[in-house]
Design an enzyme around this catalytic site. Structure first.
Site, PDB file in Angstrom:
ATOM      1  N   LYS A  52       5.637  -9.880   0.310  1.00 11.90           N
ATOM      2  CA  LYS A  52       4.322 -10.398   0.679  1.00 11.90           C
ATOM      3  C   LYS A  52       3.817 -11.471  -0.272  1.00 11.90           C
ATOM      4  CE  LYS A  52       3.406  -5.262   2.032  1.00 11.90           C
ATOM      5  NZ  LYS A  52       3.124  -4.210   1.664  1.00 11.90           N
ATOM      6  N   GLN A  95      -0.234  -1.052  -2.736  1.00 13.55           N
ATOM      7  CA  GLN A  95       1.204  -0.592  -2.210  1.00 13.55           C
ATOM      8  C   GLN A  95       1.111   0.953  -2.444  1.00 13.55           C
ATOM      9  OE1 GLN A  95       3.095  -2.935  -0.723  1.00 13.55           O
ATOM     10  NE2 GLN A  95       4.367  -1.135  -0.240  1.00 13.55           N
ATOM     11  N   ASP A 118      -5.213  -4.243   4.934  1.00  8.75           N
ATOM     12  CA  ASP A 118      -4.278  -3.471   5.280  1.00  8.75           C
ATOM     13  C   ASP A 118      -4.967  -2.149   6.005  1.00  8.75           C
ATOM     14  OD1 ASP A 118      -1.719  -3.090   4.579  1.00  8.75           O
ATOM     15  OD2 ASP A 118      -1.626  -1.803   2.982  1.00  8.75           O
TER      16      ASP A 118
END
Ligand code: NDP
Length: 284
Positions: A52, A95, A118
């Site tokens: 990412k 994450q 997200d």
């Protein structure tokens, strides 16, 4: 005729190129900023986080990784809130999975919804459930974008999503519904899975169970999207939920693993961050 392979890598590359050009059209303004927080040393997470970060830098974003160890919940919350207050940061991503002693829900709720690229904050998840989405999780968004770029319109189609996680299956089902598909969700308690999946014009597998979906699960001519990513213990290679050898003779099109949903997830995370950036600049 064997199924056509849907090239997620090529579509993701095109999206990244579009984004790079879009970022270059903001001369004199700060770059879009994203920070990914990783706690601990989970190997798969390290790979995803690096991927990412690299992709974000390549399109001209200011990207950072906050790699933390042995942190308490209170300190993690503080770190997230500091990023929330930083005007140079448009997107914050925690994450998953977090180590067992940390509460993912509490962490996610520290992210202000307008920086939750997200799409996992309850506000954004709730907006999607209400049919009025703001930030949508990148993997489901990537599946929809893949369909759009392949000129596959979900309207009126029967879609079956296998998997109901809040990261993939559940938001994807809602998103397909939002796009006028008739949606069924299957999960580990579903009885007679093949009879359900065989109703699908669009079948999406998101279970992490290698080879779960075989030719007998697929309606002839269906579009089959494989979101699952697992490592074959014998060859060490990445594989998906779909047994391609038996599915390809039946389906119209399938996504490969690797090279299907994975690259699209990263691309859509960047799209979400660019959207947040434009909102923060007052341009959207
Ligand atoms: P989870 O483990 O959170 O969820 C898996 C889902 O699959 C659950 O809903 C589970 O049902 C269901 N399931 C498990 N076994 C079966 C079965 N035999 N029949 C039907 N359903 C079953 O995983 P995630 O949703 O987070 O991820 C799914 C896969 O997608 C993983 O392989 C992951 O690595 C991959 N992934 C890929 C991404 C990408 O970028 N392409 C991004 C994120 C994930 P139940 O709820 O009943 O337990």
């Amino acid at each position: 005729m064997p199924a056509r392979l849907i090239d997620g890598r090529a579509h993701a590359r095109a999206i990244r190129e579009e984004l790079k050009l879009a970022v270059e059209r903001h001369p004199g303004q700060r770059s879009p900023g994203i920070t990914v927080i990783q706690v601990g040393d989970d190997l798969a997470s390290t790979t995803y986080v690096r991927g990412k970060h690299k992709a974000a830098e390549e399109v001209g974003f200011k990207s950072a990784i906050a790699h933390l160890h042995d942190i308490t919940q209170a300190d993690l919350n503080r770190r997230i809130r500091a990023l929330a207050d930083d005007p140079g940061i448009d997107g914050i991503l925690v994450q998953m999975p977090l180590p067992d002693d940390l509460d993912p829900d509490e962490a996610l709720e520290q992210i202000p919804p307008h920086k939750d690229v997200d799409g996992l904050h309850p506000y954004n998840a709730g907006r999607l459930a209400q049919g009025n989405p703001t930030f949508i999780p990148a993997t489901p968004l990537g599946v929809l974008e893949l369909l759009r770029r392949e000129h596959i319109d979900p309207t009126g189609q029967r879609a079956v999503v296998v998997g109901r996680s809040r990261l993939v299956g559940r938001p994807l089902a809602l998103l397909l519904l939002q796009n006028h598909a008739t949606v069924t969700i299957a999960h580990s308690h579903t009885v007679d899975l093949p009879s359900i999946t065989r109703t699908a014009d669009i079948l999406v597998a998101a279970t992490g169970k290698r080879g779960l979906i075989t030719g007998e699960h697929v309606k002839p001519g269906a579009i089959v999207i494989d979101v699952g990513i697992t490592r074959d213990p014998e060859t060490g290679k990445l594989t998906g939920d779909i047994d391609r050898a038996s599915v390809e003779p039946v389906a119209q099109a399938v996504t490969p693993v690797p090279g299907g949903g994975g690259p699209m997830t990263v691309a859509m995370l960047l799209v979400n961050t660019y959207r947040a950036y434009r909102q923060h600049l007052g341009q959207a």
